[in-house]
Design a protein around this motif. Structure first.
Motif, PDB file in Angstrom:
ATOM      1  N   LEU A 424       0.835  -1.190   0.000  1.00 35.76           N
ATOM      2  CA  LEU A 424       0.000   0.000   0.000  1.00 35.76           C
ATOM      3  C   LEU A 424       0.873   1.244   0.000  1.00 35.76           C
ATOM      4  CD1 LEU A 424      -2.734  -1.022   2.600  1.00 35.76           C
ATOM      5  CD2 LEU A 424      -2.743  -1.344   0.124  1.00 35.76           C
ATOM      6  N   GLY A 425       0.470   2.239  -0.778  1.00 29.82           N
ATOM      7  CA  GLY A 425       1.251   3.456  -0.849  1.00 29.82           C
ATOM      8  C   GLY A 425       0.403   4.623  -1.299  1.00 29.82           C
ATOM      9  N   VAL A 426       1.048   5.748  -1.449  1.00 31.65           N
ATOM     10  CA  VAL A 426       0.394   6.959  -1.945  1.00 31.65           C
ATOM     11  C   VAL A 426       1.173   7.452  -3.156  1.00 31.65           C
ATOM     12  CG1 VAL A 426      -0.461   7.587   0.339  1.00 31.65           C
ATOM     13  CG2 VAL A 426       1.743   8.505  -0.449  1.00 31.65           C
ATOM     14  N   MET A 427       0.504   8.250  -3.976  1.00 30.76           N
ATOM     15  CA  MET A 427       1.155   8.882  -5.117  1.00 30.76           C
ATOM     16  C   MET A 427       1.323  10.362  -4.815  1.00 30.76           C
ATOM     17  SD  MET A 427       2.493   8.552  -8.127  1.00 30.76           S
ATOM     18  CE  MET A 427       1.864   7.011  -8.820  1.00 30.76           C
ATOM     19  N   HIS A 428       2.556  10.839  -4.952  1.00 29.40           N
ATOM     20  CA  HIS A 428       2.823  12.260  -4.729  1.00 29.40           C
ATOM     21  C   HIS A 428       2.522  13.064  -5.999  1.00 29.40           C
ATOM     22  CE1 HIS A 428       4.866  12.391  -0.722  1.00 29.40           C
ATOM     23  NE2 HIS A 428       4.914  11.092  -0.952  1.00 29.40           N
ATOM     24  N   PRO A 429       2.284  14.349  -5.865  1.00 30.13           N
ATOM     25  CA  PRO A 429       2.003  15.176  -7.046  1.00 30.13           C
ATOM     26  C   PRO A 429       3.100  15.132  -8.103  1.00 30.13           C
ATOM     27  CG  PRO A 429       1.412  16.362  -5.053  1.00 30.13           C
ATOM     28  CD  PRO A 429       2.120  15.111  -4.611  1.00 30.13           C
ATOM     29  N   ASP A 430       4.357  14.862  -7.686  1.00 28.54           N
ATOM     30  CA  ASP A 430       5.447  14.822  -8.662  1.00 28.54           C
ATOM     31  C   ASP A 430       5.598  13.461  -9.324  1.00 28.54           C
ATOM     32  OD1 ASP A 430       6.456  13.373  -6.553  1.00 28.54           O
ATOM     33  OD2 ASP A 430       8.254  14.590  -6.257  1.00 28.54           O
ATOM     34  N   GLY A 431       4.656  12.523  -9.061  1.00 25.18           N
ATOM     35  CA  GLY A 431       4.692  11.216  -9.705  1.00 25.18           C
ATOM     36  C   GLY A 431       5.513  10.172  -8.990  1.00 25.18           C
ATOM     37  N   TYR A 432       6.029  10.496  -7.800  1.00 24.01           N
ATOM     38  CA  TYR A 432       6.800   9.537  -7.013  1.00 24.01           C
ATOM     39  C   TYR A 432       5.860   8.799  -6.067  1.00 24.01           C
ATOM     40  CZ  TYR A 432      11.376  11.418  -8.424  1.00 24.01           C
ATOM     41  OH  TYR A 432      12.484  11.792  -9.132  1.00 24.01           O
ATOM     42  N   ILE A 433       6.007   7.471  -6.007  1.00 26.22           N
ATOM     43  CA  ILE A 433       5.211   6.704  -5.054  1.00 26.22           C
ATOM     44  C   ILE A 433       5.947   6.625  -3.729  1.00 26.22           C
ATOM     45  CG2 ILE A 433       4.090   5.300  -6.840  1.00 26.22           C
ATOM     46  CD1 ILE A 433       5.900   2.972  -5.949  1.00 26.22           C
ATOM     47  N   GLU A 434       5.180   6.448  -2.675  1.00 21.68           N
ATOM     48  CA  GLU A 434       5.733   6.275  -1.332  1.00 21.68           C
ATOM     49  C   GLU A 434       4.974   5.157  -0.655  1.00 21.68           C
ATOM     50  OE1 GLU A 434       6.153   8.585   2.977  1.00 21.68           O
ATOM     51  OE2 GLU A 434       5.381   9.657   1.220  1.00 21.68           O
ATOM     52  N   LEU A 435       5.674   4.129  -0.234  1.00 20.52           N
ATOM     53  CA  LEU A 435       5.020   3.019   0.455  1.00 20.52           C
ATOM     54  C   LEU A 435       4.556   3.452   1.834  1.00 20.52           C
ATOM     55  CD1 LEU A 435       7.071  -0.210  -0.283  1.00 20.52           C
ATOM     56  CD2 LEU A 435       5.153   0.764  -1.543  1.00 20.52           C
ATOM     57  N   ARG A 436       3.386   2.953   2.208  1.00 22.69           N
ATOM     58  CA  ARG A 436       2.889   3.197   3.553  1.00 22.69           C
ATOM     59  C   ARG A 436       2.802   1.899   4.353  1.00 22.69           C
ATOM     60  NH1 ARG A 436       0.601   8.407   4.034  1.00 22.69           N
ATOM     61  NH2 ARG A 436       2.174   9.727   3.065  1.00 22.69           N
ATOM     62  N   ASP A 437       2.659   0.773   3.667  1.00 27.39           N
ATOM     63  CA  ASP A 437       2.615  -0.511   4.381  1.00 27.39           C
ATOM     64  C   ASP A 437       2.329  -1.652   3.429  1.00 27.39           C
ATOM     65  OD1 ASP A 437       2.952  -1.772   6.881  1.00 27.39           O
ATOM     66  OD2 ASP A 437       1.670  -0.296   7.828  1.00 27.39           O
ATOM     67  N   ARG A 438       2.570  -2.880   3.940  1.00 26.39           N
ATOM     68  CA  ARG A 438       1.987  -4.051   3.309  1.00 26.39           C
ATOM     69  C   ARG A 438       0.529  -4.093   3.715  1.00 26.39           C
ATOM     70  NH1 ARG A 438       3.688  -6.848  -0.746  1.00 26.39           N
ATOM     71  NH2 ARG A 438       2.884  -8.795   0.094  1.00 26.39           N
ATOM     72  N   ALA A 439      -0.318  -4.588   2.838  1.00 25.06           N
ATOM     73  CA  ALA A 439      -1.745  -4.636   3.148  1.00 25.06           C
ATOM     74  C   ALA A 439      -2.000  -5.379   4.447  1.00 25.06           C
ATOM     75  CB  ALA A 439      -2.508  -5.295   1.997  1.00 25.06           C
ATOM     76  N   LYS A 440      -1.223  -6.442   4.679  1.00 26.66           N
ATOM     77  CA  LYS A 440      -1.449  -7.249   5.877  1.00 26.66           C
ATOM     78  C   LYS A 440      -0.840  -6.634   7.135  1.00 26.66           C
ATOM     79  CE  LYS A 440       2.562 -10.253   5.013  1.00 26.66           C
ATOM     80  NZ  LYS A 440       2.910  -9.753   3.685  1.00 26.66           N
ATOM     81  N   ASP A 441      -0.015  -5.567   6.964  1.00 28.86           N
ATOM     82  CA  ASP A 441       0.660  -4.967   8.111  1.00 28.86           C
ATOM     83  C   ASP A 441      -0.028  -3.722   8.641  1.00 28.86           C
ATOM     84  OD1 ASP A 441       2.617  -6.907   8.064  1.00 28.86           O
ATOM     85  OD2 ASP A 441       4.006  -5.726   6.843  1.00 28.86           O
ATOM     86  N   VAL A 442      -0.954  -3.153   7.873  1.00 38.13           N
ATOM     87  CA  VAL A 442      -1.644  -1.947   8.326  1.00 38.13           C
ATOM     88  C   VAL A 442      -2.378  -2.232   9.632  1.00 38.13           C
ATOM     89  CG1 VAL A 442      -3.553  -0.369   7.818  1.00 38.13           C
ATOM     90  CG2 VAL A 442      -1.903  -0.944   6.047  1.00 38.13           C
ATOM     91  N   VAL A 443      -2.247  -1.332  10.582  1.00 39.56           N
ATOM     92  CA  VAL A 443      -2.958  -1.456  11.856  1.00 39.56           C
ATOM     93  C   VAL A 443      -4.264  -0.669  11.753  1.00 39.56           C
ATOM     94  CG1 VAL A 443      -2.872  -1.016  14.338  1.00 39.56           C
ATOM     95  CG2 VAL A 443      -0.780  -1.676  13.113  1.00 39.56           C
ATOM     96  N   VAL A 444      -5.372  -1.365  11.943  1.00 41.30           N
ATOM     97  CA  VAL A 444      -6.687  -0.722  11.884  1.00 41.30           C
ATOM     98  C   VAL A 444      -7.172  -0.553  13.316  1.00 41.30           C
ATOM     99  CG1 VAL A 444      -9.019  -0.806  10.965  1.00 41.30           C
ATOM    100  CG2 VAL A 444      -7.134  -1.828   9.669  1.00 41.30           C
ATOM    101  N   SER A 445      -7.058   0.651  13.834  1.00 42.21           N
ATOM    102  CA  SER A 445      -7.384   0.930  15.234  1.00 42.21           C
ATOM    103  C   SER A 445      -8.579   1.869  15.310  1.00 42.21           C
ATOM    104  CB  SER A 445      -6.172   1.550  15.933  1.00 42.21           C
ATOM    105  OG  SER A 445      -6.422   1.739  17.303  1.00 42.21           O
ATOM    106  N   GLY A 446      -9.694   1.333  15.789  1.00 39.75           N
ATOM    107  CA  GLY A 446     -10.897   2.145  15.897  1.00 39.75           C
ATOM    108  C   GLY A 446     -11.349   2.709  14.568  1.00 39.75           C
ATOM    109  N   GLY A 447     -11.123   1.973  13.493  1.00 42.27           N
ATOM    110  CA  GLY A 447     -11.511   2.419  12.168  1.00 42.27           C
ATOM    111  C   GLY A 447     -10.462   3.264  11.466  1.00 42.27           C
ATOM    112  N   GLU A 448      -9.397   3.641  12.162  1.00 40.16           N
ATOM    113  CA  GLU A 448      -8.323   4.444  11.573  1.00 40.16           C
ATOM    114  C   GLU A 448      -7.202   3.529  11.079  1.00 40.16           C
ATOM    115  OE1 GLU A 448      -8.240   7.566  11.020  1.00 40.16           O
ATOM    116  OE2 GLU A 448      -9.757   8.472  12.322  1.00 40.16           O
ATOM    117  N   ASN A 449      -6.746   3.762   9.849  1.00 35.43           N
ATOM    118  CA  ASN A 449      -5.611   3.014   9.312  1.00 35.43           C
ATOM    119  C   ASN A 449      -4.303   3.656   9.754  1.00 35.43           C
ATOM    120  OD1 ASN A 449      -7.348   1.307   8.009  1.00 35.43           O
ATOM    121  ND2 ASN A 449      -7.081   2.212   5.987  1.00 35.43           N
TER     122      ASN A 449
END
Length: 549
Positions: A424-449
């Motif tokens: 899982l990642g985000v796309m920056h306005p300059d076209g660079y991706i940044e990883l935020r996590d593996r899908a299985k590693d994201v912590v879902v706490s009270g509905g917040e990722n």
């Protein structure tokens, strides 16, 4: 139809060329052993004929379970030279895992370093397809192998006996292929969430990915590359082919040890090495570390390097090439392409930009970050706002041919015509991706990722932290919450409350780990990736995790 004057792409051509262009130049060094390019080509041909003498034919699989030694590099040429398929085996696997890979791939021959003899003899009687085991004894290795035995009637040969088989074969070997899409190697995934899958690489993909390595890591005839990345991992990110193509010199290193790395940097002038951030930390934290007299380029991947690590590397004189990819992508797929304008920024801001995973390498297509897929519909990109998370997907020349003997998994991996990374990642306005996590590693706490990578990078900035992993642990109110496992530098007396106080100004309250545990080491794979599943399994005993993973 391809015209007859158009040749098929194969990394074999790199050694054929360099042996003619640089015949007397050192190609490969291991301790006191050194081979020129002409000698390397000859040694590869001997091994190709020796394999043929064992009955290896086109399409047969040959497994190698070896550390970073000359024999391992030679296998990247010798096996495909007779149109066979190389199966690199992780040297840290348990006997049952070795058996599974040998059986699943249908390996006819298994070549092992004597150090791993116990792991093979434990399952030799159960190997269903292996006809011959070749036992390589590294004469420069201090430990001697156990006495050779013949398990369950399987033929076992020493290196000398193996190579002697080439003597009666005078037939030529062709340094070309008739189909660039022929399978060159099968590289098995870690299998942390199930049985390992065999990722098929082609001659074309390996040829092109090696070219990318030359461009992005900056290899040339003056390069002196040190093998700190396991050669069995994604065929060493195709670097063994890249260095040969560029006419550089490769230095083998059986074990990654800080003192030896620094000795070679200082005495032979190492210019390049590759490795995960944990390898980088080993180098930076060694007592022998010092400011470099000449730049050394480190190409790093496996986990997003923290801005703190990047800043330390830059201060010591290392030039950093940050890449990202998976086994399914021949290793690297994207690169954090440095922009000249970043030089005007302060060090912390610049390091933050360099910690991103970047853009597609020169032979790759542009990586995408897409919203959750809807069956039967086109993949949709998330906004390039550096905030909306989606899955990173790829396609192109440096994406695998498919999973060996697993069409269902192959079809699922390429849903929508793109390879789904599970990252899982985000796309920056300059076209660079940044990883935020593996899908299985994201912590879902009270509905917040909660991105565990974001929390880890914040913790990495705390004085004295040498390694860190964050996973989700059970919480009766929020479902789960983040917990930090931290390795401190020797002599550090930091407390959990000091860490949390440090993070209060850097993270939102719900992201700040309530639980902090100091540990001596973190569980890792042989390539330096932290095994978060092992930490989660320990914490979730008796609980049911209701999030993906």
């Amino acid at each position: 139809m391809m015209q007859p004057w158009i040749t098929q792409l194969t990394p074999l051509s790199y050694l054929a060329r360099s042996a003619e262009v640089f015949p007397a130049k050192p190609a490969l060094v291991h301790g006191t052993e050194s081979l020129t390019y002409a000698e390397l080509r000859e040694a590869v041909e001997v091994r190709a004929r020796a394999l043929r003498a064992l009955g290896v034919e086109a399409g047969d699989r040959v497994a190698y379970m070896m550390p970073n030694l000359p024999e391992t590099l030679m296998s990247m040429y010798a096996v495909p030279l007779i149109d066979a398929v190389l199966v690199p085996v992780n040297t840290r696997l348990a006997p049952a895992e070795v058996r599974y890979i040998a059986d699943h791939s249908g390996a006819k021959v298994l070549v092992i370093d004597s150090q791993y003899w116990p792991a093979v003899t434990a399952v030799a009687a159960e190997l269903s397809t292996v006809e011959t085991i070749v036992l390589i004894d590294d004469e420069q290795y201090a430990e001697r192998p156990a006495p050779r035995a013949n398990p369950a009637g399987t033929r076992v040969l020493t290196r000398a006996e193996f190579l002697a088989g080439a003597a009666g074969d005078a037939s030529p070997v062709e340094w070309s292929v008739d189909d660039e899409n022929r399978t060159l190697s099968i590289n098995y995934t870690s299998g942390t969430t199930g049985k390992p899958k065999g990722v098929m690489y082609t001659h074309r993909g390996a040829y092109l990915n090696a070219l990318s390595e030359i461009v992005h890591s900056g290899f040339d005839t003056d390069s002196r590359y040190l093998w700190t990345l396991p050669m069995f991992h994604c065929n060493g990110w195709c670097t063994g082919w890249a260095l040969v193509a560029s006419g550089g010199t490769q230095y083998c290193l059986r074990e990654v040890r800080g003192p030896e790395i620094w000795r070679l940097i200082d005495t032979v002038g190492i210019t390049h090495l590759n490795g995960a951030p944990t390898v980088v930390s080993t180098i930076l934290d060694a007592t022998e570390s010092h400011e470099l007299a000449a730049a050394v380029t480190i190409t790093t991947a496996g986990a997003p390097p923290s801005p703190t690590i990047l800043t330390r590397m830059g201060a010591m004189g290392f030039s950093v090439v940050h890449v990202y990819g998976l086994t399914e992508n021949y290793g690297p797929y994207t690169v954090n392409q440095y922009q000249d304008a970043w030089a005007e920024l302060d060090q912390q801001t610049r390091a933050g930009l360099q910690a991103r995973q970047g853009v597609g390498m020169i032979v790759a297509e542009r990586a995408r970050v897409v919203a959750p897929a809807v069956p039967g519909e086109e993949l949709v990109d998330v906004p390039a706002d550096a905030a909306t998370m989606g899955e990173v997907v790829m396609r192109g020349n440096n994406v695998m041919k498919g999973y060996y003997a697993d069409p269902a998994a192959t079809e699922a991996a390429f849903a929508g015509g793109w390879f789904h990374s599970g990252d899982l990642g985000v796309m920056h306005p300059d076209g660079y991706i940044e990883l935020r996590d593996r899908a299985k590693d994201v912590v879902v706490s009270g509905g917040e990722n909660i991105s565990t990578i974001e929390v880890e990078q914040a913790i990495a900035g705390f004085p004295g932290v040498t390694d860190v992993a964050v996973v989700g642990v059970p919480d009766d109110t929020w479902g789960e919450r983040p917990k930090a496992f931290i390795v401190l530098a020797e002599g550090s007396a930091a407390t959990a409350e000091e860490v949390r106080e440090f993070l209060r100004e850097r993270l939102a309250g719900y992201k700040n780990p309530r639980d902090v545990e100091f540990v001596p080491v973190l569980p890792k794979t042989s390539t330096g990736k932290i095994q978060k599943y092992a930490l989660r399994e320990r914490e979730w005993g008796g609980h049911t995790r209701r999030v993906k993973g």
